[in-house]
Structure formats: structure tokens, C-alpha cells
Enzyme design. Structure first.
Site, short mmCIF file in Angstrom:
data_model
loop_
_atom_site.label_atom_id
_atom_site.label_comp_id
_atom_site.label_asym_id
_atom_site.label_seq_id
_atom_site.Cartn_x
_atom_site.Cartn_y
_atom_site.Cartn_z
N CYS A 243 44.96 36.71 41.00
CA CYS A 243 46.29 36.56 40.15
C CYS A 243 46.39 37.25 38.78
O CYS A 243 47.39 37.92 38.55
CB CYS A 243 46.34 34.88 39.80
SG CYS A 243 46.26 33.95 41.30
N CYS B 121 41.73 31.94 39.41
CA CYS B 121 42.23 33.13 40.47
C CYS B 121 42.07 34.30 39.94
O CYS B 121 43.10 34.85 39.14
CB CYS B 121 43.57 32.66 41.32
SG CYS B 121 44.26 33.96 42.04
#
Length: 302
Positions: free
Chosen positions: A51, A48
Site C-alpha cells: 500500500c 500493508c
């Protein structure tokens, strides 16, 4: 023969503010910990991209909170069960636990200002560092993030409804949003005993300058007036008001300094007095204030 010595009581181990949490440790590290302080669970995944932006921000802000909140990071690829149970469908996602219960949540790589506001809501009035929140809100206002700054000032007022600096900040937010009536109403709430408060003085000066700006007219016409009549002090004075209203502080100060240089006593020293209003509005540490104040002193005492 003497029995074994009883060791002195060791201090309880310090609980870390940032932990990696597993499915097995979730109850202890998150649920039980949340009875002592809010716990933010950062659901993330190695693949991700957002993230990788959010997690360092969370870590930085949690460290700055100095133990008031914990960050528990959970890799959903390794431990998907909790995220699935909570219905989390995308990452990054942050869920806050307080007193063993889910209290709030957000998703996406939020900016630091939003994360700090999120944490302050969890901590409640007792957890608000008023001076830090004032400074942050003022910095956000100066950077043009008016809505976030307004939320910060409003949060302070929830705990301290008569805080003069927060009221002044809220008034300046109104001015920045073009709502001079709101600013006027807020300034009217501030007791005169706080008139000398720097933030209040600055907000009142900014409001007075806003009213002047509404009366001077179009910027292009004012520039043309000064070009055609460079020794007309009123033209330069009006241009300075308009320049300041458009955020061009250095240019506004220079127009007034020209008037002081050409005719210091014009209109009962109106140019010097307006410069002082600018200084009050901008604040003593603003670079434009410092520069213009030095130049004004050089002119007045030359």
C-alpha cells in the site's frame, strides 16, 4: 434602518482531487462525486507494505490528471464495512466508481503505466490526451515494455483509426516482438500523405533495416570477417547491420564511419546512406544519432 446586506454569491468551493474518505462520507465523496468524474477508491491499511508503494503512485497520477479523476483513500482498519461489503479480501485494492456504480477494479501495487491505462479506460476516448499517450507509449517501447506500449497505441487508434504516429508505433511493436509480417501489414495501411511523418519514416526505416539484418548472417562470423579483413567494406557494412539489429547503435554507427573514412565513395556511398537510414530509424534526438551525425559531418567536410 437598512436591512442586512445580501452577500455576493461566492464561488463554489473547489472539490479536492484527493480525499481521505470515511464510512459516513462515502456516499457524498465517492458515489455522488462519481456522477461528475470517475472516483478511484484506494483501500489500504497502515500495516500493508505494498500500500505504501501504490498510494503515492495513485496520488501522483491523479494530480497529473488535473481534475479528470478523484482519488478517495479508505483505511480498512478504521472503516472495514465498505471493503467487506465489496468482498475485498486483501489490500491494496482499488475500485473505480462511475455514475454511482462500480466500473472496474485492480489489486496489488501496479506500476504507473498500468494505472494510467486503467484510468484512460475509465475516461474513455474523450478523456485521452493523444500527444501525452503517444509520448508515453513510445517511451515504454524504447524501454522494452512492448505489450504496455502496444496497448497505448491501440487505445489511440480506437479513437483515431488513421493516426499515423500510433500506426507507426504499433508497427514497431510488431518488429520488437519479431512479427515482421504484422509490421509490414500495419505500415501498408498508412496513407502516403503521411510518409513524411517522423514516426512513420522511422518505422519504415526500422522495417527496412530489419529485412537487411535477416540477410547478413551470424554476428560472430561477421566479427571474425572484420578482424581478418579490416579493410573489407562489405564485411563492416554487414556487421553494422547486425549490430544495429541487436540494439548496439553506437557500435553500428562506428563501423559505417570507418568505411566512410577509408573509402567514402565505396558502393555509391552505401555506408553514408545506411547511416542516414539509421538516423531515420533512431530519430533525431537519439544520442547515437547526434553523436554519429556530428562525426559524419566532420568526415565529409574535413
Amino acid at each position: 434602518m437598512p436591512g442586512p446586506q445580501t452577500p455576493a454569491s461566492a464561488p463554489a468551493p473547489q472539490r479536492p482531487d484527493i480525499v481521505d474518505v470515511t464510512l459516513q462520507g462515502f456516499r457524498t465523496e465517492v458515489m455522488e462525486e462519481s456522477f461528475d468524474r470517475p472516483v478511484l477508491v484506494d483501500f489500504w491499511a497502515p500495516w500493508c507494505g505494498p500500500c505504501k508503494q501504490l498510494t503515492p503512485r495513485l496520488e501522483k497520477i491523479v494530480r497529473e490528471a488535473r481534475g479528470k479523476v478523484r482519488l478517495a483513500k479508505m483505511n480498512i482498519d478504521e472503516h472495514p464495512q465498505i471493503a467487506q461489503k465489496m468482498g475485498i479480501q486483501s489490500v491494496p485494492a482499488v475500485v473505480a466508481f462511475v455514475q454511482g456504480q462500480m466500473a472496474d477494479a485492480f489489486s496489488g501495487a501496479q506500476p504507473e503505466s498500468e494505472i494510467k491505462a486503467f484510468i484512460q479506460r475509465l475516461l474513455g476516448p474523450g478523456g485521452v490526451d493523444v500527444e501525452a499517450l503517444l509520448a508515453e507509449s513510445q517511451a515504454l517501447l524504447d524501454a522494452g515494455q512492448v505489450a504496455v506500449a502496444e496497448a497505448g497505441f491501440a487505445q489511440i487508434l480506437q479513437n483515431d483509426p488513421e493516426n499515423p504516429a500510433a500506426l507507426a508505433g504499433l508497427a514497431r511493436c510488431g518488429l520488437a516482438q519479431g512479427d515482421s509480417e504484422q509490421a509490414k501489414a500495419i505500415l501498408a495501411q498508412i496513407p502516403e500523405k503521411h510518409a513524411s511523418n517522423p514516426a512513420v519514416a522511422a518505422a519504415r526505416a526500422a522495417f527496412a533495416l530489419e529485412e537487411k539484418a535477416g540477410a547478413v548472417g551470424d554476428m560472430a562470423l561477421l566479427l571474425a570477417r572484420v578482424e581478418t579483413a579490416p579493410h573489407d567494406p562489405q564485411a563492416r557494412y554487414d556487421l553494422a547491420v547486425a549490430l544495429n539489429a541487436s540494439g548496439k547503435r553506437e557500435a553500428a554507427a562506428q563501423e559505417l564511419l570507418v568505411i566512410v573514412k577509408q573509402d567514402r565513395k565505396w558502393n555509391d556511398e552505401a555506408a553514408r546512406k545506411l547511416l542516414l537510414e539509421f538516423f531515420d530509424s533512431w530519430g533525431p534526438t537519439d544520442p547515437a544519432t547526434r553523436s554519429a551525425r556530428r562525426q559524419l559531418s566532420a568526415l565529409l567536410f574535413s
